[in-house]
Design an enzyme around this catalytic site. Structure first.
Site, mmCIF file in Angstrom:
data_model
loop_
_atom_site.group_PDB
_atom_site.id
_atom_site.type_symbol
_atom_site.label_atom_id
_atom_site.label_comp_id
_atom_site.label_asym_id
_atom_site.label_seq_id
_atom_site.Cartn_x
_atom_site.Cartn_y
_atom_site.Cartn_z
ATOM 1 N N ASP A 324 6.010 1.592 4.320
ATOM 2 C CA ASP A 324 7.118 1.436 3.360
ATOM 3 C C ASP A 324 6.607 1.206 1.947
ATOM 4 O O ASP A 324 5.493 0.719 1.741
ATOM 5 C CB ASP A 324 8.008 0.257 3.776
ATOM 6 N N GLU A 325 7.433 1.551 0.993
ATOM 7 C CA GLU A 325 7.273 1.186 -0.420
ATOM 8 C C GLU A 325 5.859 1.400 -0.952
ATOM 9 O O GLU A 325 5.346 0.561 -1.697
ATOM 10 C CB GLU A 325 7.675 -0.289 -0.625
HETATM 11 C C1 TNX Z 1 11.871 -4.520 1.506
HETATM 12 S S1 TNX Z 1 12.227 -3.413 4.208
HETATM 13 C C2 TNX Z 1 10.669 -4.502 2.168
HETATM 14 C C3 TNX Z 1 9.907 -5.745 2.328
HETATM 15 C C4 TNX Z 1 10.570 -6.895 1.632
HETATM 16 C C5 TNX Z 1 12.057 -6.842 1.881
HETATM 17 C C6 TNX Z 1 12.805 -8.006 1.340
HETATM 18 C C7 TNX Z 1 10.843 -2.919 3.921
HETATM 19 C C8 TNX Z 1 10.363 -1.930 4.823
HETATM 20 N N1 TNX Z 1 10.194 -3.402 2.855
HETATM 21 O O1 TNX Z 1 8.597 -5.565 1.848
HETATM 22 O O2 TNX Z 1 10.042 -8.081 2.138
HETATM 23 O O3 TNX Z 1 12.560 -5.673 1.305
HETATM 24 O O4 TNX Z 1 14.130 -7.987 1.744
#
Ligand code: TNX
Length: 510
Positions: A324-325
């Site tokens: 993710d991200e």
């Molecule tokens: C998004 S959900 C993220 C996390 C954060 C979260 C906080 C996801 C796959 N990545 O790194 O902790 O939001 O709500």
């Protein structure tokens, strides 16, 4: 004369109260089971759990029987004997694998409560375990001194809607001890949750010992959000957690997030960085600034070692690679790294799970994408042959605040009150994703703001029983107005267990 009338009146009231209490105690259909079973029928009598009640088990169910005996012991403060028996005994509690009903599947059960004998029948030990949880909900969490628990007679026939009913704990942003994780396992097992996904690494911390890369925990495990000391699990401790969970029908899914969310690793080993220089440890809460370097071969040696060591101590079928991200990873590099990581996971005999972004790479056979935010990614994942875990942030994120007054948590995906958390259906939430593509449901608890087990409890309860019901109970059997009355009766259970829960005003707590 007046006094006599008053006494008669009071006696009549007393009698009515007695009758109505008794009715609850002898009418199994009035028990506020969560998750709601497929069917409950009552026969209007009562089983008394005496100190002398024996737990009988068929061969192979010793561990499940011991779990039941221990649980009964916690309720009554006494100890219960477990005995092996291949025959149905005349009285007591009997666990067997004699259901003979294929429709119960691996996790279903039949619980038959008679006046003298309680039987739990299933196809697999997991089914007996689930039947035990149902049975335990017919009793108080802790009986009063000298109280003999009385259980209404009847039959519960039950099996789940989804085989994957999970909760996630982020132990990277804040570290949680082995004891704290065990506590959470106990709480969620009572609601037939069968998956605990542990988010074991992130920018702020690396939480599992890797013998071939010791600095990951020495350096990367040394802090957490806010700059406190952090911590990590030795491999022995991780195995202890895995086994503790397994005894409660819970599979632990390890997650090592990559290529983003990797600052703790990048701070531990200079060679993992593009420029060969280790980064600083990080204890803030930003996301999306770190990346493994996809063009270096050492990156894949690192992933290989990590996946190999963790897979060797994870008996479950899955390995979660995050994904993710990864905002600072070039998109071709991202695809290359995720594809190579998937090959490595496959090589070590595990099935891949990744957050929905991994659909941008090429999901391997048997891969699962975890939907959290992006419908397009998730739909693409399904088109590429992947299964889906439903964790929509707007509904299922346990770190989202209940409302604007909640002192913990975040609200980037919205506020999630207890009704919002309950009122959705995984199989129709994303119209393009059909039930046959969905492995199950998971509620993640990210821990940027959550620092200890009391705070975990506050965010998890009372939403978790609702997620458990969404995973277990067919949508036609789920109505908020009816559910909230059952949930209201669980408040007393939370209190008896010492669970610090959010007393939502939407629930008529008893
Ligand atoms: C998004 S959900 C993220 C996390 C954060 C979260 C906080 C996801 C796959 N990545 O790194 O902790 O939001 O709500």
């Amino acid at each position: 004369m007046k006094n006599n009338r008053l006494i008669t009146f009071l006696m009549a009231i007393g009698l009515m109260v007695l009758v109505s209490c008794n009715q609850v105690k002898t009418d199994l259909t009035q028990t506020p089971f969560i998750p709601k079973p497929v069917s409950v029928t009552a026969t209007g009598q009562a089983f008394k759990l005496e100190k002398t009640t024996v737990v009988y088990v068929q061969e192979g169910l010793e561990q499940t029987g011991n779990y039941l005996a221990q649980s009964l012991g916690k309720i009554t403060g006494t100890t219960f004997d477990v005995k092996k028996s291949d025959e149905v005994p005349a009285g007591g509690i009997y666990l067997s694998l004699s259901a003979g009903k294929p429709e119960l599947g691996n996790e279903g059960y039949e619980l038959v409560i008679g006046k003298k004998l309680i039987e739990i029948k299933a196809n697999q030990p997991a089914g007996c375990f689930n039947g035990i949880q149902t049975l335990l909900q017919t009793m108080p969490v802790k009986a009063a001194e000298g109280e003999i628990p009385v259980i209404a007679t009847g039959t519960v026939t039950d099996y789940p809607e989804f085989g994957f009913r999970g909760v996630m704990l982020d132990v990277a942003r804040h570290f949680f001890s082995v004891e704290e994780v065990k506590q959470l396992i106990d709480y969620v097992a009572a609601y037939k949750i069968n998956i605990l996904h542990l988010h074991l690494s992130d920018d702020q911390g690396w939480r599992i010992e890797i013998k071939s890369w010791p600095k990951l925990t020495e350096i990367g495990g040394s802090t957490e959000v806010g700059g406190s000391p952090g911590g990590f699990y030795t491999q022995e401790q991780f195995v202890e957690l895995v086994n503790y969970a397994l005894e409660r029908n819970i599979t632990i899914i390890p997650e090592i997030d990559m290529p983003g969310h990797t600052n703790a690793a990048l701070a531990s080993y200079a060679e993992l960085n593009k420029d060969g220089k280790a980064t600083q440890l990080y204890s803030g809460t930003e996301v999306g600034f770190s990346t493994l370097w996809a063009k270096k071969e050492v990156t894949y040696q690192f992933i290989d070692d990590v996946v190999r060591e963790i897979s060797a101590i994870s008996p479950g079928p899955w390995f979660h690679i995050g994904g993710d991200e990864s905002h600072v990873t070039d998109s071709l590099d991202y695809i290359m790294l995720i594809n190579r990581a998937q090959e490595i996971v496959t090589k070590y005999g595990k099935k891949v799970i990744g957050w929905d972004e991994i659909a941008n790479a090429t999901p391997v056979a048997g891969a699962t994408v975890q939907f959290w935010a992006d419908v397009k990614n998730t739909t693409m994942g399904v088109e590429k042959g992947a299964q889906v875990i439903m964790s929509p942030a707007k509904k299922a994120y346990l770190d989202m605040q209940y409302d604007s007054t909640t002192h913990l948590g975040l609200h980037w995906a919205g506020y999630i009150e207890v009704d919002t958390a309950y009122f959705w259906d995984p199989a129709s939430y994303v119209p393009a994703i059909a039930k046959e593509n969905i492995l199950g449901v998971e509620a993640p608890l990210w821990s940027e703001t959550v620092t200890n087990i009391d705070e975990v409890e506050y965010m998890v309860f009372p939403r978790l029983p609702g997620y458990a019901e969404i995973g277990w109970t067919a949508p036609a059997n789920r109505k908020w107005d009816e559910y909230k009355l059952r949930l209201a009766k669980h408040g007393k259970r939370f209190e008896a267990l010492g669970i610090d829960y959010y007393k939502s005003t939407l629930v008529p707590w008893e």
